[in-house]
Design a protein around this motif. Sequence first.
Motif, PDB file in Angstrom:
ATOM      1  N   PRO A   7       0.833  -1.215   0.000  1.00  0.00           N
ATOM      2  CA  PRO A   7       0.000   0.000   0.000  1.00  0.00           C
ATOM      3  C   PRO A   7       0.863   1.260   0.000  1.00  0.00           C
ATOM      4  N   LEU A   8       0.490   2.231  -0.813  1.00  0.00           N
ATOM      5  CA  LEU A   8       1.249   3.464  -0.920  1.00  0.00           C
ATOM      6  C   LEU A   8       1.014   4.340   0.310  1.00  0.00           C
ATOM      7  N   SER A   9       2.071   4.994   0.774  1.00  0.00           N
ATOM      8  CA  SER A   9       1.952   5.874   1.931  1.00  0.00           C
ATOM      9  C   SER A   9       2.393   7.286   1.566  1.00  0.00           C
ATOM     10  N   TYR A  10       1.925   8.245   2.349  1.00  0.00           N
ATOM     11  CA  TYR A  10       2.229   9.656   2.203  1.00  0.00           C
ATOM     12  C   TYR A  10       2.027  10.153   0.773  1.00  0.00           C
ATOM     13  N   GLN A  11       0.742  10.144   0.363  1.00  0.00           N
ATOM     14  CA  GLN A  11       0.326  10.709  -0.913  1.00  0.00           C
ATOM     15  C   GLN A  11      -0.699  11.821  -0.635  1.00  0.00           C
ATOM     16  N   PRO A  12      -0.226  13.010  -0.247  1.00  0.00           N
ATOM     17  CA  PRO A  12      -1.135  14.104   0.156  1.00  0.00           C
ATOM     18  C   PRO A  12      -1.790  14.782  -1.045  1.00  0.00           C
ATOM     19  N   ILE A  13      -2.716  14.095  -1.680  1.00  0.00           N
ATOM     20  CA  ILE A  13      -3.354  14.608  -2.893  1.00  0.00           C
ATOM     21  C   ILE A  13      -4.197  15.838  -2.593  1.00  0.00           C
ATOM     22  N   THR A  14      -5.065  15.734  -1.583  1.00  0.00           N
ATOM     23  CA  THR A  14      -5.958  16.842  -1.255  1.00  0.00           C
ATOM     24  C   THR A  14      -5.179  18.086  -0.849  1.00  0.00           C
ATOM     25  N   ALA A  15      -4.165  17.922   0.005  1.00  0.00           N
ATOM     26  CA  ALA A  15      -3.371  19.057   0.450  1.00  0.00           C
ATOM     27  C   ALA A  15      -2.607  19.701  -0.700  1.00  0.00           C
ATOM     28  N   SER A  16      -2.175  18.903  -1.653  1.00  0.00           N
ATOM     29  CA  SER A  16      -1.442  19.435  -2.801  1.00  0.00           C
ATOM     30  C   SER A  16      -2.335  20.326  -3.653  1.00  0.00           C
ATOM     31  N   VAL A  17      -3.594  19.930  -3.811  1.00  0.00           N
ATOM     32  CA  VAL A  17      -4.531  20.752  -4.579  1.00  0.00           C
ATOM     33  C   VAL A  17      -4.765  22.084  -3.874  1.00  0.00           C
ATOM     34  N   GLU A  18      -4.945  22.044  -2.564  1.00  0.00           N
ATOM     35  CA  GLU A  18      -5.200  23.263  -1.796  1.00  0.00           C
ATOM     36  C   GLU A  18      -4.013  24.224  -1.833  1.00  0.00           C
ATOM     37  N   ALA A  19      -2.815  23.701  -2.029  1.00  0.00           N
ATOM     38  CA  ALA A  19      -1.615  24.533  -1.998  1.00  0.00           C
ATOM     39  C   ALA A  19      -1.167  25.003  -3.380  1.00  0.00           C
ATOM     40  N   ASN A  20      -1.856  24.565  -4.443  1.00  0.00           N
ATOM     41  CA  ASN A  20      -1.413  24.905  -5.800  1.00  0.00           C
ATOM     42  C   ASN A  20      -2.601  25.386  -6.639  1.00  0.00           C
ATOM     43  N   ASN A  21      -2.547  26.658  -7.064  1.00  0.00           N
ATOM     44  CA  ASN A  21      -3.661  27.252  -7.797  1.00  0.00           C
ATOM     45  C   ASN A  21      -3.936  26.559  -9.121  1.00  0.00           C
ATOM     46  N   HIS A  22      -2.897  26.039  -9.786  1.00  0.00           N
ATOM     47  CA  HIS A  22      -3.120  25.430 -11.096  1.00  0.00           C
ATOM     48  C   HIS A  22      -3.865  24.099 -11.006  1.00  0.00           C
ATOM     49  N   LEU A  23      -4.061  23.593  -9.782  1.00  0.00           N
ATOM     50  CA  LEU A  23      -4.787  22.339  -9.602  1.00  0.00           C
ATOM     51  C   LEU A  23      -6.225  22.549  -9.139  1.00  0.00           C
ATOM     52  N   MET A  24      -6.545  23.772  -8.745  1.00  0.00           N
ATOM     53  CA  MET A  24      -7.876  24.062  -8.225  1.00  0.00           C
ATOM     54  C   MET A  24      -8.934  23.873  -9.319  1.00  0.00           C
ATOM     55  N   GLY A  25     -10.034  23.219  -8.941  1.00  0.00           N
ATOM     56  CA  GLY A  25     -11.149  23.045  -9.872  1.00  0.00           C
ATOM     57  C   GLY A  25     -11.035  21.839 -10.782  1.00  0.00           C
ATOM     58  N   LEU A  26      -9.921  21.118 -10.727  1.00  0.00           N
ATOM     59  CA  LEU A  26      -9.769  19.946 -11.588  1.00  0.00           C
ATOM     60  C   LEU A  26     -10.563  18.767 -11.015  1.00  0.00           C
ATOM     61  N   ASP A  27     -11.143  17.993 -11.881  1.00  0.00           N
ATOM     62  CA  ASP A  27     -11.874  16.788 -11.478  1.00  0.00           C
ATOM     63  C   ASP A  27     -10.860  15.661 -11.279  1.00  0.00           C
ATOM     64  N   LEU A  28     -10.388  15.489 -10.046  1.00  0.00           N
ATOM     65  CA  LEU A  28      -9.326  14.533  -9.769  1.00  0.00           C
ATOM     66  C   LEU A  28      -9.830  13.098  -9.822  1.00  0.00           C
ATOM     67  N   ALA A  29      -8.938  12.202 -10.217  1.00  0.00           N
ATOM     68  CA  ALA A  29      -9.270  10.777 -10.277  1.00  0.00           C
ATOM     69  C   ALA A  29      -9.107  10.097  -8.932  1.00  0.00           C
ATOM     70  N   ASP A  30      -8.430  10.759  -7.976  1.00  0.00           N
ATOM     71  CA  ASP A  30      -8.191  10.175  -6.662  1.00  0.00           C
ATOM     72  C   ASP A  30      -8.110  11.296  -5.641  1.00  0.00           C
ATOM     73  N   SER A  31      -8.256  10.950  -4.373  1.00  0.00           N
ATOM     74  CA  SER A  31      -8.129  11.935  -3.298  1.00  0.00           C
ATOM     75  C   SER A  31      -7.633  11.236  -2.043  1.00  0.00           C
ATOM     76  N   ASP A  32      -6.823  11.946  -1.276  1.00  0.00           N
ATOM     77  CA  ASP A  32      -6.315  11.398  -0.024  1.00  0.00           C
ATOM     78  C   ASP A  32      -5.609  12.509   0.725  1.00  0.00           C
ATOM     79  N   ASP A  33      -5.682  12.461   2.071  1.00  0.00           N
ATOM     80  CA  ASP A  33      -5.034  13.499   2.865  1.00  0.00           C
ATOM     81  C   ASP A  33      -3.584  13.178   3.193  1.00  0.00           C
ATOM     82  N   GLY A  34      -3.101  11.995   2.753  1.00  0.00           N
ATOM     83  CA  GLY A  34      -1.704  11.624   2.956  1.00  0.00           C
ATOM     84  C   GLY A  34      -1.449  10.814   4.201  1.00  0.00           C
ATOM     85  N   SER A  35      -2.465  10.657   5.064  1.00  0.00           N
ATOM     86  CA  SER A  35      -2.250   9.948   6.327  1.00  0.00           C
ATOM     87  C   SER A  35      -2.571   8.458   6.243  1.00  0.00           C
TER      88      SER A  35
END
Length: 212
Positions: free
Chosen positions: A105-133
């Motif tokens: 199993p993959l660990s430390y993949q902060p997908i949601t936090a990365s979107v919140e911290a990067n404007n170019h990712l805002m509003g994209l329909d992501l294929a996955d989501s995870d808080d990294g924990s």
Amino acid sequence: ALCSTARKAVLLQTARTVVHNPLKPELAIEVRLLFDSGSQRSYLTERAMTLLQLRPKGEQTLSIATFGAIKEQTKVCPIVSIGICLKGYSTVSLSLHVVPTICEPLSYQPITASVEANNHLMGLDLADSDDGSSRLPVDILIGCDHYWDLVTGSISRSENGPTAIHTKLGWVLSGPALSAGSMLCSSTHITTTHLLQVDGQPTEFTQLAEQL
């Protein structure tokens, strides 16, 4: 002692979708898949095969060399077909090789936090989501044989943050990502690195290099 003010994650191209048995469409499960252009073949875990009650349509002998190994392992892999649900596209059928395990199993993949911290990712329909924990199990690996069946090639990127790649499952993130809130201070700085394996020993860190 080392005090680090930030921990940089490297995001892998993961997505979540629903797959089903083409002969019994009512048998469907949600799975997480991983896009890997470094693999020649695409794989499905035995767990998913059992849940979907898939019957092999054939088999193929693969020579698999794991990361750091001297000798290759020859393995006979069943071949099955699955139906995969896409976003805005017709359902497609993929032919996959079945193995007991794709990777830990993959660990430390902060997908949601990365979107919140990067404007170019805002509003994209992501294929996955995870808080990294959490630890993300992977049941499907999409290699080069099917990679471009699902990846459209459109990208969204900036000078900082991960690159978003558009697929028929939604946007997947790839590359280094420095997310807010990932501060750590300890006597040891530990970096987690994932190298893919297919049916390797649980204690090995492995990477695929297959040949027919």
